[in-house]
Scaffold this motif. Structure first.
Motif, mmCIF file in Angstrom:
data_model
loop_
_atom_site.group_PDB
_atom_site.id
_atom_site.type_symbol
_atom_site.label_atom_id
_atom_site.label_comp_id
_atom_site.label_asym_id
_atom_site.label_seq_id
_atom_site.Cartn_x
_atom_site.Cartn_y
_atom_site.Cartn_z
ATOM 1 N N UNK A 62 -6.008 14.296 11.447
ATOM 2 C CA UNK A 62 -4.596 14.097 11.093
ATOM 3 C C UNK A 62 -4.047 12.770 11.582
ATOM 4 N N UNK A 63 -4.877 11.963 12.254
ATOM 5 C CA UNK A 63 -4.427 10.667 12.760
ATOM 6 C C UNK A 63 -5.394 9.597 12.277
ATOM 7 N N UNK A 64 -4.825 8.542 11.666
ATOM 8 C CA UNK A 64 -5.661 7.440 11.194
ATOM 9 C C UNK A 64 -5.878 6.421 12.319
ATOM 10 N N UNK A 65 -4.783 6.044 12.986
ATOM 11 C CA UNK A 65 -4.836 5.213 14.203
ATOM 12 C C UNK A 65 -3.837 5.803 15.192
ATOM 13 N N UNK A 66 -3.667 5.129 16.308
ATOM 14 C CA UNK A 66 -2.730 5.638 17.298
ATOM 15 C C UNK A 66 -1.289 5.619 16.844
ATOM 16 N N UNK A 67 -0.977 4.850 15.798
ATOM 17 C CA UNK A 67 0.404 4.740 15.321
ATOM 18 C C UNK A 67 0.566 5.182 13.872
ATOM 19 N N UNK A 68 -0.502 5.564 13.221
ATOM 20 C CA UNK A 68 -0.449 5.953 11.804
ATOM 21 C C UNK A 68 -1.030 7.363 11.663
ATOM 22 N N UNK A 69 -0.251 8.255 11.057
ATOM 23 C CA UNK A 69 -0.670 9.646 10.850
ATOM 24 C C UNK A 69 -1.001 9.887 9.382
ATOM 25 N N UNK A 70 -1.955 10.793 9.159
ATOM 26 C CA UNK A 70 -2.318 11.196 7.795
ATOM 27 C C UNK A 70 -1.579 12.496 7.478
ATOM 28 N N UNK A 71 -0.809 12.480 6.398
ATOM 29 C CA UNK A 71 -0.074 13.674 5.979
ATOM 30 C C UNK A 71 -0.834 14.493 4.936
ATOM 31 N N UNK A 72 -1.600 13.814 4.092
ATOM 32 C CA UNK A 72 -2.289 14.533 3.013
ATOM 33 C C UNK A 72 -3.514 13.751 2.572
ATOM 34 N N UNK A 73 -4.577 14.479 2.228
ATOM 35 C CA UNK A 73 -5.823 13.892 1.743
ATOM 36 C C UNK A 73 -6.169 14.573 0.433
ATOM 37 N N UNK A 74 -6.219 13.828 -0.658
ATOM 38 C CA UNK A 74 -6.485 14.417 -1.974
ATOM 39 C C UNK A 74 -7.939 14.815 -2.149
ATOM 40 N N UNK A 75 -8.830 14.282 -1.322
ATOM 41 C CA UNK A 75 -10.243 14.499 -1.571
ATOM 42 C C UNK A 75 -10.750 13.521 -2.624
ATOM 43 N N UNK A 76 -12.049 13.585 -2.899
ATOM 44 C CA UNK A 76 -12.675 12.633 -3.817
ATOM 45 C C UNK A 76 -12.563 13.151 -5.243
ATOM 46 N N UNK A 95 -7.254 9.418 -2.114
ATOM 47 C CA UNK A 95 -5.921 8.923 -1.744
ATOM 48 C C UNK A 95 -5.479 9.613 -0.463
ATOM 49 N N UNK A 96 -5.050 8.786 0.515
ATOM 50 C CA UNK A 96 -4.516 9.284 1.780
ATOM 51 C C UNK A 96 -3.027 8.980 1.832
ATOM 52 N N UNK A 97 -2.212 10.011 2.086
ATOM 53 C CA UNK A 97 -0.776 9.815 2.280
ATOM 54 C C UNK A 97 -0.522 9.666 3.776
ATOM 55 N N UNK A 98 0.092 8.524 4.182
ATOM 56 C CA UNK A 98 0.253 8.211 5.598
ATOM 57 C C UNK A 98 1.720 8.010 5.921
ATOM 58 N N UNK A 99 2.028 8.014 7.215
ATOM 59 C CA UNK A 99 3.359 7.702 7.715
ATOM 60 C C UNK A 99 3.216 7.198 9.145
ATOM 61 N N UNK A 100 4.324 6.665 9.659
ATOM 62 C CA UNK A 100 4.324 6.178 11.038
ATOM 63 C C UNK A 100 5.690 6.415 11.641
ATOM 64 N N UNK A 101 5.681 6.774 12.934
ATOM 65 C CA UNK A 101 6.934 7.037 13.643
ATOM 66 C C UNK A 101 7.210 5.984 14.718
ATOM 67 N N UNK A 102 6.414 4.917 14.680
ATOM 68 C CA UNK A 102 6.607 3.800 15.623
ATOM 69 C C UNK A 102 6.789 2.527 14.814
ATOM 70 N N UNK A 103 7.788 1.768 15.173
ATOM 71 C CA UNK A 103 8.012 0.497 14.479
ATOM 72 C C UNK A 103 7.043 -0.554 15.011
ATOM 73 N N UNK A 104 6.662 -1.496 14.127
ATOM 74 C CA UNK A 104 5.761 -2.569 14.522
ATOM 75 C C UNK A 104 4.812 -2.930 13.408
ATOM 76 N N UNK A 105 3.834 -3.756 13.749
ATOM 77 C CA UNK A 105 2.827 -4.173 12.788
ATOM 78 C C UNK A 105 1.517 -3.488 13.180
#
Length: 317
Positions: A62-76, A95-105
């Motif tokens: 459910x986490x792509x990086x420490x600041x980016x979360x995965x919300x949904x994975x469509x599969x192949x 397709x991966x649907x992502x979001x982030x709750x921390x501002x930055x680059x």
């Protein structure tokens, strides 16, 4: 001229060289905190020159990086990106649907895929997450109180319909049970009357003869009916007592059948005289005398008594 001839060949080789190379792209590079973006991972290839590749995709949590979360994975999924122009071109896409709750680059590292045994990587991605702009010149407002929605029967029924359905079903079953019990209680009870034990044959026969005598048939001119009813009673008695179809036989046939039976000779002779007299009255239009009519009943009663088996007696100990 040779350059023009080589150009399509070089273009074709260039397109096939791009086959089986994974790519990763963001549909948007900038978003606000909590907004969503999509990463598309894809591998394209032609199936007219070589079979479809064996692709091993990375495993995600459910986490792509420490600041980016995965919300949904469509599969192949396998699609034809250019169905009309190049029907042999296929694309495996995820397709991966992502979001982030921390501002930055936030840098999204390359995705590693294994294609036909060879490990390849996509290009890294950069995601910019901005905060919601705050107007510092405006006054600070308190948090709003909790707003209570007005009561709605529609919402209440939607939340509580299983309980309502269960209670309604229970009431229906209980009502049906009460109605059934009330109807059963009101239903008149059928009392089966016990049949009285049947009287002995000789008792029934004597009662039938007495009933004929009380009607005074021959005294009122019904001589033929009188003889007919008396002899019918006697024939019925003989049929049941001696197991002989006396009601179907003629007098001669009945006498012949009884000759070999257990009926005493005296009783058989008495029966013959009774039946023959009745046959004269019924068929020969013979007019019986009053004494003969009286003798018919007396002789019939005597016949019954003489052919009734004696009741068994028990000896005292």
């Amino acid at each position: 001229m040779r350059k023009f001839l080589l150009l399509p060949l070089l273009l074709s080789l260039s397109l096939h060289a791009q086959d089986r190379i994974p790519t990763a792209s963001l549909d948007r590079n900038t978003l606000l905190i909590g907004e969503q973006a999509e990463i598309t991972l894809s591998v394209t290839y032609h199936v007219d020159k070589a079979p479809a590749p064996q692709v091993i995709w990375p495993t995600f949590t459910d986490t792509l990086t420490g600041h980016v979360d995965i919300l949904h994975d469509t599969g192949v999924d396998t699609v034809m990106p250019n169905k009309q122009g190049d029907p042999y071109l296929l694309e495996q896409k995820r397709i991966l649907t992502i979001t982030s709750w921390d501002s930055g680059y936030w840098a999204i590292p390359p995705f590693k895929l294994v294609i036909d045994g060879d490990t390849t990587r996509t290009e890294p991605l950069l995601l910019t997450v901005n905060t919601v702009p705050v107007d510092t010149t405006a006054a600070i407002k308190d948090i709003k109180d909790i707003y209570e929605l007005p009561f709605s029967w529609k919402d209440w029924l939607r939340e509580n319909w299983p309980w309502i359905a269960g209670i309604a079903g229970g009431v229906a079953v209980l009502t049906a049970l009460i109605i059934l019990l009330v109807r059963r209680a009101r239903r008149p009870r059928t009392v089966v009357a016990q049949e009285a034990p049947q009287q002995p044959l000789h008792v029934r026969t004597l009662e039938a003869l007495q009933a004929i005598e009380h009607r005074k048939l021959w005294q009122n001119g019904a001589v033929k009916q009188y003889h007919t009813e008396v002899t019918d009673v006697l024939r019925g008695y003989v049929e049941e007592r001696f197991a002989t179809p006396a009601l179907e036989y003629t007098t001669d046939e009945l006498m012949a059948a009884l000759r070999m039976g257990p009926m005493p000779a005296e009783a058989r002779e008495r029966l013959r005289n009774l039946l023959q007299l009745a046959d004269l009255v019924k068929f020969a239009k013979y007019t019986a005398l009053p004494t003969e009519n009286e003798e018919l009943m007396a002789s019939a009663i005597t016949f019954v008594h003489s052919t009734t088996p004696a009741a068994p007696t028990t000896s005292a100990a």
